[in-house]
Scaffold this motif. Structure first.
Motif, short mmCIF file in Angstrom:
data_model
loop_
_atom_site.label_atom_id
_atom_site.label_comp_id
_atom_site.label_asym_id
_atom_site.label_seq_id
_atom_site.Cartn_x
_atom_site.Cartn_y
_atom_site.Cartn_z
N ARG A 70 0.84 -1.21 0.00
CA ARG A 70 0.00 0.00 0.00
C ARG A 70 0.86 1.25 0.00
NH1 ARG A 70 -5.40 0.25 3.37
NH2 ARG A 70 -5.64 1.87 1.80
N GLY B 49 -5.32 -0.43 -2.14
CA GLY B 49 -5.51 -1.25 -0.95
C GLY B 49 -6.18 -2.59 -1.22
N HIS B 50 -7.28 -2.55 -1.94
CA HIS B 50 -8.01 -3.80 -2.15
C HIS B 50 -7.20 -4.76 -3.01
CE1 HIS B 50 -11.35 -6.47 -2.32
NE2 HIS B 50 -11.49 -6.37 -3.62
N TRP C 274 -11.31 -8.50 -14.21
CA TRP C 274 -11.26 -7.05 -14.15
C TRP C 274 -10.26 -6.49 -15.18
CZ3 TRP C 274 -10.90 -6.91 -8.13
CH2 TRP C 274 -12.18 -7.12 -7.60
N ARG D 264 -10.96 -5.47 -24.66
CA ARG D 264 -10.77 -4.35 -25.59
C ARG D 264 -10.34 -4.87 -26.96
NH1 ARG D 264 -6.85 -1.39 -23.06
NH2 ARG D 264 -8.42 -0.34 -21.78
N PHE E 92 -16.81 6.37 -4.55
CA PHE E 92 -16.14 5.83 -5.73
C PHE E 92 -15.81 4.36 -5.51
CE2 PHE E 92 -12.07 5.03 -7.99
CZ PHE E 92 -12.52 5.22 -9.28
N HIS F 9 -13.99 1.24 -7.60
CA HIS F 9 -13.36 0.56 -8.73
C HIS F 9 -12.30 -0.40 -8.20
CE1 HIS F 9 -11.86 -0.36 -12.60
NE2 HIS F 9 -12.52 0.61 -13.22
N PRO F 10 -12.52 -1.70 -8.37
CA PRO F 10 -11.60 -2.67 -7.76
C PRO F 10 -10.26 -2.79 -8.51
CG PRO F 10 -13.28 -3.81 -8.99
CD PRO F 10 -13.63 -2.35 -9.05
N ALA F 11 -10.21 -2.31 -9.76
CA ALA F 11 -8.97 -2.46 -10.53
C ALA F 11 -8.71 -1.16 -11.28
CB ALA F 11 -9.08 -3.64 -11.49
N LEU F 12 -8.51 -0.12 -10.50
CA LEU F 12 -8.41 1.22 -11.07
C LEU F 12 -7.24 1.34 -12.05
CD1 LEU F 12 -9.69 4.04 -10.99
CD2 LEU F 12 -8.09 4.64 -9.19
N GLU F 13 -6.18 0.59 -11.78
CA GLU F 13 -4.99 0.67 -12.63
C GLU F 13 -5.31 0.25 -14.07
OE1 GLU F 13 -4.85 -3.04 -10.03
OE2 GLU F 13 -5.47 -0.97 -9.86
N LYS F 14 -6.48 -0.39 -14.29
CA LYS F 14 -6.86 -0.83 -15.62
C LYS F 14 -7.72 0.19 -16.35
CE LYS F 14 -4.95 -4.72 -14.67
NZ LYS F 14 -5.62 -5.66 -13.76
N ASP G 121 -13.09 7.06 -1.67
CA ASP G 121 -12.67 5.90 -2.46
C ASP G 121 -12.90 4.62 -1.64
OD1 ASP G 121 -11.35 3.99 -3.92
OD2 ASP G 121 -9.60 5.25 -4.35
N TYR H 53 -12.93 1.21 -2.17
CA TYR H 53 -12.00 0.07 -2.16
C TYR H 53 -10.68 0.42 -1.47
CZ TYR H 53 -14.67 -3.21 -4.97
OH TYR H 53 -15.62 -4.11 -5.40
N GLU H 54 -10.34 1.71 -1.48
CA GLU H 54 -9.12 2.12 -0.81
C GLU H 54 -9.35 2.26 0.70
OE1 GLU H 54 -6.57 1.91 -2.41
OE2 GLU H 54 -4.99 3.04 -1.42
N PRO I 191 -9.97 -1.95 2.13
CA PRO I 191 -9.33 -2.92 1.24
C PRO I 191 -9.77 -4.36 1.54
CG PRO I 191 -7.73 -1.97 2.77
CD PRO I 191 -8.98 -1.18 2.90
N LEU J 222 -13.90 1.73 -22.82
CA LEU J 222 -12.70 0.93 -23.09
C LEU J 222 -11.76 1.64 -24.06
CD1 LEU J 222 -14.10 -2.69 -23.48
CD2 LEU J 222 -12.67 -1.79 -21.64
N VAL K 39 -8.61 6.16 -23.67
CA VAL K 39 -7.39 5.68 -23.04
C VAL K 39 -6.41 6.81 -22.71
CG1 VAL K 39 -5.46 4.10 -23.26
CG2 VAL K 39 -7.70 3.48 -24.21
#
Lengths: 632, 207
Positions: free
Chosen positions: A543, A549-550, A609, A615, B8, B10-15, B36, B38-39, B42, B153, B156
């Motif tokens: 973290r 976190g999740h 996810w 895509r 907010f 989103h479990p996979a924000l990096e995506k 947030d 999920y943050e 966690p 999607l 980007v």
């Protein structure tokens, strides 16, 4: 006859070892076995056992220890609840029985002084035989058993005034030759004597409350088990001496001391230490009672003795049953009370000896009564068997069951062995969630601290079977092994599994290797102690470097699952150095690859996810022009 | 001025670039609390009292999330399950959220045309959001038309995201400042459509 102490010991032990298992197996219980063994080796049959005044005096320690142990199981508040039956039922039993028997004796032409002495003497019952038999048959916690216990307790108290009364009952012409009962404080004036008894009782209560705990802690600190045992015995012997000095029943004193220690964290340890001594000495006591049965006299006066025994027991049972009904016992419980307490107790031997000494009774009468008393004691176990086999089943079966648990015993569903940092945490979490736990720890200081938090913690070595029993292992569901000694962990785990196969055992393993050992021994729940902490730290580190976190949580959980599976897998190869190392290398490679390919972090944890594939898929089905527009 | 709470999820924000950009755009707006989930949780253990207090302190609640399987990611469902207690948010005496507004702000991969009876998703976005609509209704809240970004999607690059981020900021600000016709917002298909037109120099990547 060889009278060396060693030979005598050998004979007593042999008699016990042979007779008791046979008697028990035949369903007669241990008490009858001991009694019959005593009759057998006694002076009139085999003649191996001596008259042995010393032996019987020694054996009475068994009775004292038994009351000490009973006291240990009885917290003061429970004893307080019993005050009505003790005082009410007890007083009425002693006075009514004494009055009826005395009236009968007087009607037979005995002088009134002698009649009263006999009445009081025969009103007593045998604490040892009754409690041991009831415990063995698990009838001790029924309403009848509890009432019986109350009466016995009162009789022990009543002994004090009766002893004081006997010299006064001496016939006037013999009064001059009567010696004082005791050489101690009994020679004091009645007022001073009462005061000294009071002082002794207060001393025992205060000592048990305030002094015992620090002393126990000090001794437990030495970590020498035999010293603790020695202290436990010292305690019982000391109380006995004190009580004898002030002319009070030692058994009663020991009982009081036990009650005072019932709250103590050393209770289970004390129980475990005293129990074997109590068992042996009580056995010895029963043997001496058996050996004291005067067979030739009984044979020559069969009609008289048997008639007297029957009459005494009928009177006592009648009074007890009547009182049971007055005190609202169910019929079955009333019968139990009546039949279990209708013998005459061992204390009658002492009283009869004194009556003879004070010339209250004459030699022949005393011999007759002694024979009757002994016979009534021997008759009790068969009577209880009869009761159990034929009478009790006729009454509702549920009755005794429902009334269990009057005496509080440990019945927490979880036992935690080892209350260090780990057990402590587990225990607190469970208690907060209303899951009761019984804690065992071999460090008295830890136990002390923990008890201040209001948890049930006891001092003792969890590898001892007796302690496990006392902690309620037979009733518990889960056994948590949280000690930090790997060798001891295996020892305890195997002991627990062997004797309490129903218990789920949760084992703490100090590292991988200890874990492999436990897994290979077939223990299902093995926890490596640093596992949770390292994963928690990894989670926090992830973290702090910016992982969401999740996601960090899922990665850590996935790693835990992977690692646990690998650990179980590796355990199979543990012990074989060559294959183990080979497998280990394979696992490490496998693990590394998993992470290199982003295995755990992507495909396994949250593949769905990851919309990269989606895509690309959508691009495939879209018209070329549209795709171009997108990429503009 | 309305106080706005954005929950907010989103479990996979990096995506998701677009969601990162949306988050950055509204996170520090005055009068807006960005939370947030999920943050904050966690391990999915939601602090119910804290969440209830947060809602109490705001006038407009916005669930911002990707449109997973025609609904929200699981933590938002958990949030509703736990925070909307009987006797508190609904039922007898449950008036804690009475008169507050609720809205979904979603990103979805599908184009607008897919969300109609003839499209391959067969239902409109508002039809899919019926459970949220009725949940708000049961809690005495006023449900607003969703803020929707289609074809997410393919949004980007930062440049592709910018017009949508701007649209989201303007929606939030309008709600906060009370410049939006809320009666119309209840009935619309998308709240985006109610925003006053604004000429922009962005090269929109999609319609």
């Amino acid at each position: 006859m060889n009278t060396s102490p060693l030979f005598q010991t050998f004979i007593y032990l042999a008699a016990a070892v042979v007779a008791v298992p046979i008697s028990k197996r035949a369903g007669f219980g241990s008490v009858l076995g001991y009694l019959l063994a005593g009759v057998l080796i006694g002076p009139h049959l085999l003649g191996w056992a001596g008259k042995g005044e010393d032996v019987s005096h020694f054996a009475e320690f068994g009775v004292i220890m038994m009351l000490f142990l009973i006291g240990l199981e009885l917290q003061p508040k429970v004893l307080w609840k019993l005050r009505v039956p003790i005082i009410g039922l007890g007083t009425l039993q002693v006075t009514l029985t004494a009055a009826v028997i005395a009236a009968g004796a007087a009607a037979l032409g005995l002088p009134w002084r002698a009649a009263i002495a006999i009445g009081l003497t025969l009103a007593m019952s045998s604490t040892a035989i009754v409690l041991q038999s009831l415990q063995e048959k698990r009838l001790d916690k029924t309403a009848g058993g509890q009432s019986g216990f109350s009466v016995l307790l009162f009789q022990d108290i009543a002994v004090i005034p009766i002893l004081a009364l006997l010299p006064l009952l001496a016939s006037p012409d013999a009064a001059g030759s009567a010696k004082p009962v005791h050489d101690g404080v009994a020679s004091l004036s009645p007022g001073l004597q009462a005061l000294s008894v009071l002082a002794a009782v207060v001393g025992v209560i205060a000592g048990g409350r305030f002094l015992a705990r620090p002393v126990f802690r000090f001794i437990a600190g030495s970590r020498l088990r035999e010293v603790f045992t020695a202290f436990a015995l010292f305690l019982v012997v000391g109380i006995t001496l004190l009580m004898e000095k002030v002319g009070m029943s030692p058994a009663l004193g020991a009982f009081l001391a036990g009650v005072m220690l019932a709250d103590s964290e050393y209770r289970h340890e004390l129980e475990g230490d005293i129990e074997p001594f109590k068992g042996l000495l009580l056995g010895l006591f029963f043997i001496t009672v058996g050996a004291g049965v005067d067979l030739p006299y009984i044979a020559s006066h069969a009609g008289l003795v048997l008639g007297l025994v029957a009459a005494i027991m009928a009177v006592k049972a009648g009074v007890l049953y009547g009182l049971g009904m007055i005190f609202r016992l169910e019929k079955a419980q009333g019968v139990l009370l009546a039949l279990s307490l209708c013998q005459v107790g061992e204390f009658a031997f002492v009283l009869l000896g004194l009556t003879e000494q004070f010339h209250v009774l004459q030699g022949d009468g005393v011999r007759l009564l002694v024979a009757a008393v002994a016979l009534s004691m021997v008759a009790t176990p068969p009577l209880l068997i009869l009761l159990e086999k034929t009478i009790l089943p006729r009454f509702t079966r549920a009755a005794p069951k429902r009334e269990m648990d009057t005496i509080e015993s440990e019945d927490a569903p979880v036992i935690i062995a080892g209350f260090g940092r780990m057990g402590n945490m587990i225990g607190r979490l469970l208690e907060i969630n209303k899951v009761r736990t019984t804690v065992l720890d071999h460090d008295s200081e830890v136990v002390d601290v923990v008890r201040k938090l209001g948890l049930r913690a006891y001092y003792g070595d969890a590898s001892r079977l007796d302690l496990l029993h006392a902690a309620g292992a037979a009733k518990a569901k889960v056994f948590i092994l949280a000690i930090d000694d790997p060798v001891k962990t295996i020892e305890i785990a195997e002991t627990v599994r062997k004797h309490f196969p129903h218990l789920e055992i949760l084992c703490r393993a100090s590292d991988r290797n200890d874990g492999y050992g436990l897994v290979n021994l077939g223990f299902q729940y093995v926890f490596r102690e640093t596992m949770g902490t390292s994963l928690d730290m990894a989670f926090q580190a992830l973290r702090l470097v910016g992982v969401r976190g999740h996601h960090a949580h899922r990665v850590v959980q996935a790693f835990r699952t992977y690692n646990e599976a690998a650990f179980r897998d590796m355990a199979k190869h543990w012990g074989d150095r060559k294959t183990f190392m080979e497998q280990m290398r394979g696992k490490i490679r496998e693990g590394e690859n998993l992470f290199k390919e982003g295995g755990i972090t992507q495909s396994e944890v949250d593949a769905a996810w990851d919309n990269t594939a989606l895509r690309e898929g959508m691009r495939g089905v879209m018209a070329e022009a549209e795709v171009k527009a997108l990429d503009q | 001025m309305n106080k706005v709470l954005i929950l907010f999820a989103h479990p996979a924000l990096e995506k998701s670039q677009v969601n990162v950009q949306l988050m950055r755009a509204v996170r520090n707006l005055p009068g807006v609390t960005f939370h947030d989930l999920y943050e904050a949780y966690p391990q999915l253990l939601i602090d119910v009292k804290r969440e209830q207090r947060l809602v109490e302190e705001h006038d407009i609640v916005i669930f911002q999330h990707p449109f997973y399987w025609y609904s929200s990611p699981s933590i938002l469902k958990e949030w509703q399950d736990l925070v909307l207690e009987y006797g508190y948010a609904y039922g007898k005496g449950g008036v804690a959220f009475k008169g507050k507004y609720l809205m979904n702000a979603i990103t979805t991969g599908g184009p607008k045309e897919a969300y109609r009876a003839e499209g391959h998703n067969r239902f409109t976005i508002r039809q899919f959001l019926t459970p949220f609509d009725q949940t708000a209704n049961l809690c005495n809240m006023i449900y607003l038309a969703p803020f929707v970004i289609h074809r997410s999607l393919f949004i980007v690059t930062e440049a592709q995201c910018a017009p949508f981020a701007d649209e989201f900021v303007r929606t939030i600000e309008a709600l906060r400042d009370g410049t939006l016709d809320l009666e119309a917002a209840r009935k619309a298909e998308r709240i985006n459509d109610l925003l006053p037109a604004r000429t922009l120099d962005f090269k929109a990547a999609t319609r």
